[in-house]
Design a protein around this motif. Structure first.
Motif, PDB file in Angstrom:
ATOM      1  N   ALA A 337       0.831  -1.258  -0.230  1.00 46.84           N
ATOM      2  CA  ALA A 337      -0.243  -0.008   0.044  1.00 46.84           C
ATOM      3  C   ALA A 337       0.637   1.251  -0.183  1.00 46.84           C
ATOM      4  O   ALA A 337      -0.199   2.373  -0.188  1.00 46.84           O
ATOM      5  CB  ALA A 337      -0.843   0.274   0.828  1.00 46.84           C
ATOM      6  N   SER A 338       2.154   0.848   0.145  1.00 49.26           N
ATOM      7  CA  SER A 338       3.126   2.242   0.088  1.00 49.26           C
ATOM      8  C   SER A 338       4.114   2.315  -1.135  1.00 49.26           C
ATOM      9  O   SER A 338       4.638   3.513  -0.798  1.00 49.26           O
ATOM     10  CB  SER A 338       4.232   1.583   1.357  1.00 49.26           C
ATOM     11  OG  SER A 338       4.939   0.605   1.452  1.00 49.26           O
ATOM     12  N   ALA A 339       3.081   1.185  -2.406  1.00 54.51           N
ATOM     13  CA  ALA A 339       4.175   1.984  -3.140  1.00 54.51           C
ATOM     14  C   ALA A 339       4.291   3.762  -3.767  1.00 54.51           C
ATOM     15  O   ALA A 339       4.850   3.386  -4.400  1.00 54.51           O
ATOM     16  CB  ALA A 339       3.296   0.416  -4.120  1.00 54.51           C
ATOM     17  N   GLY A 340       2.685   4.333  -3.037  1.00 49.84           N
ATOM     18  CA  GLY A 340       3.302   5.804  -4.469  1.00 49.84           C
ATOM     19  C   GLY A 340       3.432   6.867  -2.623  1.00 49.84           C
ATOM     20  O   GLY A 340       3.633   7.884  -3.051  1.00 49.84           O
ATOM     21  N   ASP A 341       4.762   6.328  -2.212  1.00 50.02           N
ATOM     22  CA  ASP A 341       4.877   7.070  -1.331  1.00 50.02           C
ATOM     23  C   ASP A 341       6.048   7.636  -1.405  1.00 50.02           C
ATOM     24  O   ASP A 341       6.666   6.602  -2.254  1.00 50.02           O
ATOM     25  CB  ASP A 341       4.728   6.264   0.378  1.00 50.02           C
ATOM     26  CG  ASP A 341       3.498   5.544   1.308  1.00 50.02           C
ATOM     27  OD1 ASP A 341       2.767   5.673   0.692  1.00 50.02           O
ATOM     28  OD2 ASP A 341       4.030   5.524   2.080  1.00 50.02           O
ATOM     29  N   TYR A 342       6.386   8.933  -0.750  1.00 51.60           N
ATOM     30  CA  TYR A 342       7.464   9.627  -0.587  1.00 51.60           C
ATOM     31  C   TYR A 342       7.869   9.868  -2.750  1.00 51.60           C
ATOM     32  O   TYR A 342       9.300  10.363  -2.611  1.00 51.60           O
ATOM     33  CB  TYR A 342       8.857   8.383  -1.129  1.00 51.60           C
ATOM     34  CG  TYR A 342       8.551   7.466   0.700  1.00 51.60           C
ATOM     35  CD1 TYR A 342       8.681   8.769   1.915  1.00 51.60           C
ATOM     36  CD2 TYR A 342       8.561   6.036   0.472  1.00 51.60           C
ATOM     37  CE1 TYR A 342       8.136   8.184   3.227  1.00 51.60           C
ATOM     38  CE2 TYR A 342       8.304   5.976   2.345  1.00 51.60           C
ATOM     39  CZ  TYR A 342       8.264   5.847   2.937  1.00 51.60           C
ATOM     40  OH  TYR A 342       8.182   5.672   4.773  1.00 51.60           O
ATOM     41  N   VAL A 343       6.864   9.777  -2.978  1.00 58.29           N
ATOM     42  CA  VAL A 343       6.678  11.583  -4.195  1.00 58.29           C
ATOM     43  C   VAL A 343       6.724  12.377  -3.488  1.00 58.29           C
ATOM     44  O   VAL A 343       7.552  13.127  -4.943  1.00 58.29           O
ATOM     45  CB  VAL A 343       5.776  10.508  -5.333  1.00 58.29           C
ATOM     46  CG1 VAL A 343       6.265  11.465  -6.413  1.00 58.29           C
ATOM     47  CG2 VAL A 343       5.878   9.013  -5.418  1.00 58.29           C
ATOM     48  N   TYR A 344       6.196  13.309  -3.574  1.00 59.83           N
ATOM     49  CA  TYR A 344       6.169  14.601  -2.562  1.00 59.83           C
ATOM     50  C   TYR A 344       6.653  14.718  -1.256  1.00 59.83           C
ATOM     51  O   TYR A 344       5.783  13.586  -0.605  1.00 59.83           O
ATOM     52  CB  TYR A 344       4.495  14.904  -3.809  1.00 59.83           C
ATOM     53  CG  TYR A 344       4.434  15.026  -5.271  1.00 59.83           C
ATOM     54  CD1 TYR A 344       5.168  15.957  -5.175  1.00 59.83           C
ATOM     55  CD2 TYR A 344       4.305  13.732  -5.299  1.00 59.83           C
ATOM     56  CE1 TYR A 344       5.110  15.979  -7.193  1.00 59.83           C
ATOM     57  CE2 TYR A 344       3.771  13.899  -7.176  1.00 59.83           C
ATOM     58  CZ  TYR A 344       4.368  15.005  -7.446  1.00 59.83           C
ATOM     59  OH  TYR A 344       4.516  15.442  -9.107  1.00 59.83           O
ATOM     60  N   VAL A 345       6.955  16.060  -1.189  1.00 54.01           N
ATOM     61  CA  VAL A 345       6.703  16.164   0.448  1.00 54.01           C
ATOM     62  C   VAL A 345       5.066  16.818   0.060  1.00 54.01           C
ATOM     63  O   VAL A 345       4.881  17.408  -0.084  1.00 54.01           O
ATOM     64  CB  VAL A 345       7.900  17.213   0.955  1.00 54.01           C
ATOM     65  CG1 VAL A 345       7.903  18.181   2.975  1.00 54.01           C
ATOM     66  CG2 VAL A 345       9.193  16.680   0.180  1.00 54.01           C
ATOM     67  N   ARG A 346       4.952  16.433   1.323  1.00 54.30           N
ATOM     68  CA  ARG A 346       3.209  17.143   2.242  1.00 54.30           C
ATOM     69  C   ARG A 346       4.051  18.663   2.145  1.00 54.30           C
ATOM     70  O   ARG A 346       4.656  19.421   2.433  1.00 54.30           O
ATOM     71  CB  ARG A 346       3.261  16.899   3.464  1.00 54.30           C
ATOM     72  CG  ARG A 346       2.287  17.230   4.010  1.00 54.30           C
ATOM     73  CD  ARG A 346       1.334  17.098   5.506  1.00 54.30           C
ATOM     74  NE  ARG A 346       1.341  15.884   5.955  1.00 54.30           N
ATOM     75  CZ  ARG A 346       0.459  14.618   5.483  1.00 54.30           C
ATOM     76  NH1 ARG A 346      -0.302  15.081   5.078  1.00 54.30           N
ATOM     77  NH2 ARG A 346      -0.054  13.309   5.571  1.00 54.30           N
ATOM     78  N   ARG A 347       2.913  19.317   1.678  1.00 55.39           N
ATOM     79  CA  ARG A 347       2.845  21.075   0.689  1.00 55.39           C
ATOM     80  C   ARG A 347       2.222  21.631   2.320  1.00 55.39           C
ATOM     81  O   ARG A 347       1.858  21.533   3.120  1.00 55.39           O
ATOM     82  CB  ARG A 347       1.943  21.902  -0.056  1.00 55.39           C
ATOM     83  CG  ARG A 347       2.647  20.095  -1.340  1.00 55.39           C
ATOM     84  CD  ARG A 347       1.893  21.043  -3.045  1.00 55.39           C
ATOM     85  NE  ARG A 347       2.295  19.852  -4.099  1.00 55.39           N
ATOM     86  CZ  ARG A 347       2.942  20.042  -4.258  1.00 55.39           C
ATOM     87  NH1 ARG A 347       4.027  21.149  -4.221  1.00 55.39           N
ATOM     88  NH2 ARG A 347       3.253  19.193  -5.618  1.00 55.39           N
ATOM     89  N   ARG A 348       2.673  22.532   2.460  1.00 58.04           N
ATOM     90  CA  ARG A 348       3.034  23.074   3.779  1.00 58.04           C
ATOM     91  C   ARG A 348       1.648  23.901   3.284  1.00 58.04           C
ATOM     92  O   ARG A 348       1.191  24.430   2.229  1.00 58.04           O
ATOM     93  CB  ARG A 348       3.788  24.495   3.838  1.00 58.04           C
ATOM     94  CG  ARG A 348       5.623  24.199   3.591  1.00 58.04           C
ATOM     95  CD  ARG A 348       5.977  25.131   3.417  1.00 58.04           C
ATOM     96  NE  ARG A 348       7.419  25.334   3.899  1.00 58.04           N
ATOM     97  CZ  ARG A 348       8.470  25.587   3.806  1.00 58.04           C
ATOM     98  NH1 ARG A 348       8.688  26.962   4.430  1.00 58.04           N
ATOM     99  NH2 ARG A 348       9.726  25.170   3.827  1.00 58.04           N
ATOM    100  N   THR A 349       1.067  24.517   4.534  1.00 60.69           N
ATOM    101  CA  THR A 349      -1.234  24.937   3.954  1.00 60.69           C
ATOM    102  C   THR A 349      -0.519  26.055   4.141  1.00 60.69           C
ATOM    103  O   THR A 349       0.356  26.865   4.737  1.00 60.69           O
ATOM    104  CB  THR A 349      -1.607  24.088   5.891  1.00 60.69           C
ATOM    105  OG1 THR A 349      -1.125  23.031   5.866  1.00 60.69           O
ATOM    106  CG2 THR A 349      -2.804  24.570   5.730  1.00 60.69           C
ATOM    107  N   THR A 350      -0.787  26.567   2.859  1.00 61.92           N
ATOM    108  CA  THR A 350      -1.254  28.221   3.065  1.00 61.92           C
ATOM    109  C   THR A 350      -2.626  28.914   3.283  1.00 61.92           C
ATOM    110  O   THR A 350      -3.135  28.095   2.233  1.00 61.92           O
ATOM    111  CB  THR A 350      -0.715  28.570   1.579  1.00 61.92           C
ATOM    112  OG1 THR A 350       0.710  28.685   1.692  1.00 61.92           O
ATOM    113  CG2 THR A 350      -0.768  30.128   1.519  1.00 61.92           C
ATOM    114  N   THR A 351      -3.141  29.457   3.876  1.00 59.00           N
ATOM    115  CA  THR A 351      -4.414  29.805   4.001  1.00 59.00           C
ATOM    116  C   THR A 351      -4.945  31.123   3.558  1.00 59.00           C
ATOM    117  O   THR A 351      -4.194  32.162   3.259  1.00 59.00           O
ATOM    118  CB  THR A 351      -5.008  29.952   5.183  1.00 59.00           C
ATOM    119  OG1 THR A 351      -4.789  29.112   6.511  1.00 59.00           O
ATOM    120  CG2 THR A 351      -6.344  30.678   5.686  1.00 59.00           C
ATOM    121  N   PRO A 352      -5.034  30.599   2.117  1.00 57.13           N
ATOM    122  CA  PRO A 352      -5.733  32.481   1.246  1.00 57.13           C
ATOM    123  C   PRO A 352      -5.712  33.020   1.419  1.00 57.13           C
ATOM    124  O   PRO A 352      -5.252  34.418   1.515  1.00 57.13           O
ATOM    125  CB  PRO A 352      -6.457  31.104   0.096  1.00 57.13           C
ATOM    126  CG  PRO A 352      -6.665  30.072   0.132  1.00 57.13           C
ATOM    127  CD  PRO A 352      -6.291  29.759   1.122  1.00 57.13           C
TER     128      PRO A 352
END
Length: 683
Positions: A337-352
């Motif tokens: 189930a982790s085959a797609g992990d580590y492709v992207y870093v979790r993005r920082r939350t930006t409150t528009p």
């Protein structure tokens, strides 16, 4: 051993007198007893590890490809015997010895080769991509020569810290024919970077003799770039270690880059299973006479070490490797189930709402707005630097004009060397900086695609999340000015097809500022694509706190009848077409994607639920593009809301013509969009 720049030199054909040297020219012993025992123990572990790996690969316990370094242990251990923990290395597809010599735990390497979760890269890298950035191992590499530009980037970051750390870039003799080798040496020499280019000349490039591949020796290549050169007998670990002690000392003291050639012999084939029919039996027979472990044992015997002591070291090495095998065999495989992990870093939350800033400043050109975004990023974050061709002078479009004067150490001109520029960014990002590197024209992508496709995009994944690559690649494109087939291409589809990349294409000045600031602050590699026809388009200058979240599209014109999706300069053609259609009573909702990856599917689908019709307009050729992806989205997730076929508008499927009359015929415009909307509205 030679530490001075020779006028000329040839390949050593491996006479024992050349490879088996154990004393310096002045007669002084190379290593004392304790040091040589240590080096022998390290080589013994590598040898036993490689022999076992060969067996496990044969038995099917190690998948993929395996390239062992049996017979080259003296190079790896000698090169890194005096390395510091904060030094950085890059390696090759034959890199097991290098990473073990740098300090990677045998358990974690063996588990990695077996594809286990406990491996150094969580089973995502394998034999050719072993890495551990936490101890300065920036990765073995399956692309010949690709580690060299990355090491240059790491060296740039290390130089900025001023603590004497050095990058060591391992490569084989075959890599000296690559453009990455030449570009890397050129930039390193130009900037005086703390890097050692370490060539393991094992006399074979895959299946071809080095002597048949290279018209000049490595020494002369160093001379061409004004780089000091040293040649060592690579199978004598003491000679290599002693020579590297001098080289590293000079580089750490600010002497700039060094090119080292260690002449050795590849004992096994290019890969495990290679029958080596292209080699003479006499050459293979020679291997035992110049075996680095045999040479070290002989020297240790001269120093009074008994066979019993050496056998004990061998047994200890076998024990270490046996433990590594047991650990790897008993380790769990990664969760499927982790085959797609580590492709992207979790993005920082930006409150528009909180970070939108003010867009009500003085009207400014797109060029000035982008320049201000870069200026503000440099001012806010010391880790940010700019690099590229002519960026110190402002670049060809003046976007970076004046920034070098304010940030002279962080706005860096480079030679025309796109592969090295991209690699500089990758390595510096891995080492903790936030590079913004410029690819002058999007069309030049093909010159440096490997560093983007196989390095920047994949390194986080291949290291199992152990590294981040906070890199921004700025580039520009734009048709309509007779720039011809090699300066007009809209190639965002190529970028969007590469997992790991973020692809941004702003249309408005406010979005360009906000998205660029967000891209620089993001921990993922971002390709930021500007349209040069928008550089002089004026809009209010945003405030410094303005941010636009990556991956959020924007409805720039509401409507009820047809959804029209576009991005970059084509948004203005879409708005013009929508105005024309509005006069006819057809209300078109225009969506500006702003970010191609991640794609804001939700905004498109919500709009489609309201309008039930979809038209996509882009500057790129229609076939096989982002428009096709959006069409697929509509006919799958949005199928039950569609009342008409999806229409795509874009350039014809041919290179961009030069003659204005041909270019006008080739590219799409508002009239083409109007016709497409009429077609879907009539259904």
């Amino acid at each position: 051993m030679t530490l001075d720049m020779p006028a000329s030199a040839g390949y050593i054909d491996a006479p024992e007198s050349a490879i088996g040297t154990t004393v310096r020219a002045d007669g002084r012993a190379l290593m004392d007893r304790t040091q040589l025992l240590d080096a022998y123990g390290r080589m013994a572990v590598i040898r036993r590890m490689e022999e076992l790996i060969s067996t496990l690969y044969r038995d099917g316990l190690i998948p993929g490809f395996v390239h062992t370094s049996v017979g080259q242990e003296g190079c790896a251990v000698g090169a890194l015997f005096h390395a510091r923990p904060d030094d950085v290395i890059t390696s090759t597809h034959r890199g097991h010895g290098h990473v073990l010599a740098k300090g990677l735990e045998p358990r974690r390497m063996m588990a990695e080769l077996m594809g286990k979760e406990t491996g150094s890269c969580r089973g995502r890298g394998g034999s050719m991509h072993v890495a551990d950035p936490s101890i300065g191992i920036f990765g073995a590499n399956g692309i010949v020569g690709a580690g060299l530009p990355i090491a240059v980037g790491a060296a740039h970051a290390l130089a900025g810290r001023g603590q004497g750390a050095v990058a060591v870039a391992f490569f084989g003799d075959g890599a000296v024919a690559t453009g990455a080798f030449h570009e890397s040496l050129n930039i390193a020499a130009l900037r005086g970077l703390p890097i050692v280019f370490f060539c393991e000349n094992n006399r074979y490039s895959e299946f071809s003799r080095a002597a048949d591949q290279h018209p000049v020796p490595v020494a002369q290549r160093a001379l061409a770039y004004g780089v000091p050169f040293a040649q060592f007998p690579g199978n004598d670990v003491a000679a290599v270690a002693d020579g590297m002690a001098e080289v590293l000392g000079k580089v750490r003291a600010g002497g700039g880059p060094y090119l080292v050639e260690a002449v050795t012999l590849r004992v096994r084939g290019h890969y495990e299973g290679d029958e080596q029919r292209y080699r003479e039996p006499a050459e293979l027979a020679e291997a035992s006479t110049i075996d680095p472990l045999r040479l070290a044992r002989a020297r240790l015997a001269e120093l009074g070490v008994t066979e019993t002591e050496l056998d004990e070291i061998d047994r200890a090495a076998h024990s270490v490797v046996a433990d590594a095998e047991d650990f790897a065999r008993n380790s769990a495989e990664p969760d499927p189930a982790s085959a797609g992990d580590y492709v992207y870093v979790r993005r920082r939350t930006t409150t528009p709402a909180a970070r939108a800033g003010s867009a009500g400043g003085k009207p400014s050109s797109g060029t000035r707005i982008l320049r201000q975004a870069l200026h503000d990023a440099l001012a806010d974050e010391p880790a940010v630097f700019l690099a590229g061709i002519d960026v110190a002078g402002g670049n060809v479009f003046g976007v970076t004009r004046g920034l070098h004067e304010k940030f002279p150490d962080r706005v860096l001109d480079t030679p025309i060397a796109e592969t090295a520029i991209m690699g500089l960014g990758v390595g510096a990002a891995m080492a903790g900086l936030r590079p913004v590197v410029e690819l002058m024209y999007f069309d030049f992508l093909g010159v440096c695609f490997d560093q983007i496709l196989n390095q920047a995009a994949k390194l986080r994944f291949m290291t199992g999340g152990a590294v981040t690559v906070p890199l921004v690649i700025r580039t520009q494109f734009g048709s309509g000015r007779s720039s011809g087939s090699q300066h007009s291409q809209s190639l965002e589809t190529l970028m969007a097809h590469v997992p790991g990349l973020t692809v941004v294409m702003p249309s408005s000045g406010a979005d360009a500022y906000g998205l660029l600031r967000s891209a620089i602050e993001d921990d993922n590699p971002v390709v930021f694509i500007e349209n040069r026809l928008l550089y002089e388009k004026k809009s209010p200058m945003p405030s410094p706190d303005h941010r636009v979240p990556l991956g959020q599209a924007k409805i720039v014109r509401p409507g009820r009848d047809v959804t029209l999706v576009s991005w970059s300069r084509m948004v203005y053609d879409a708005l013009e077409a929508a105005e024309m259609l509005g006069a006819e009573g057809i209300e078109v909702e225009v969506i500006d994607l702003r970010t191609i990856v991640p794609l804001d599917r939700e905004t498109v689908l919500r709009s489609l639920q309201r309008t039930n019709r979809l038209v996509i307009a882009h500057e790129a050729v229609v076939d096989f593009g982002v428009g096709a992806e959006l069409a697929a989205l509509a006919v799958k997730e949005g199928f039950w809301t569609l009342d008409a076929p999806v229409a795509r508008v874009g350039a014809a499927y041919s290179p961009a013509p030069y003659a204005p009359v041909l270019e006008r015929q080739w590219k799409a415009g508002p009239a083409d969009i109007v016709r497409a909307v009429h077609e879907v509205a009539a259904c």
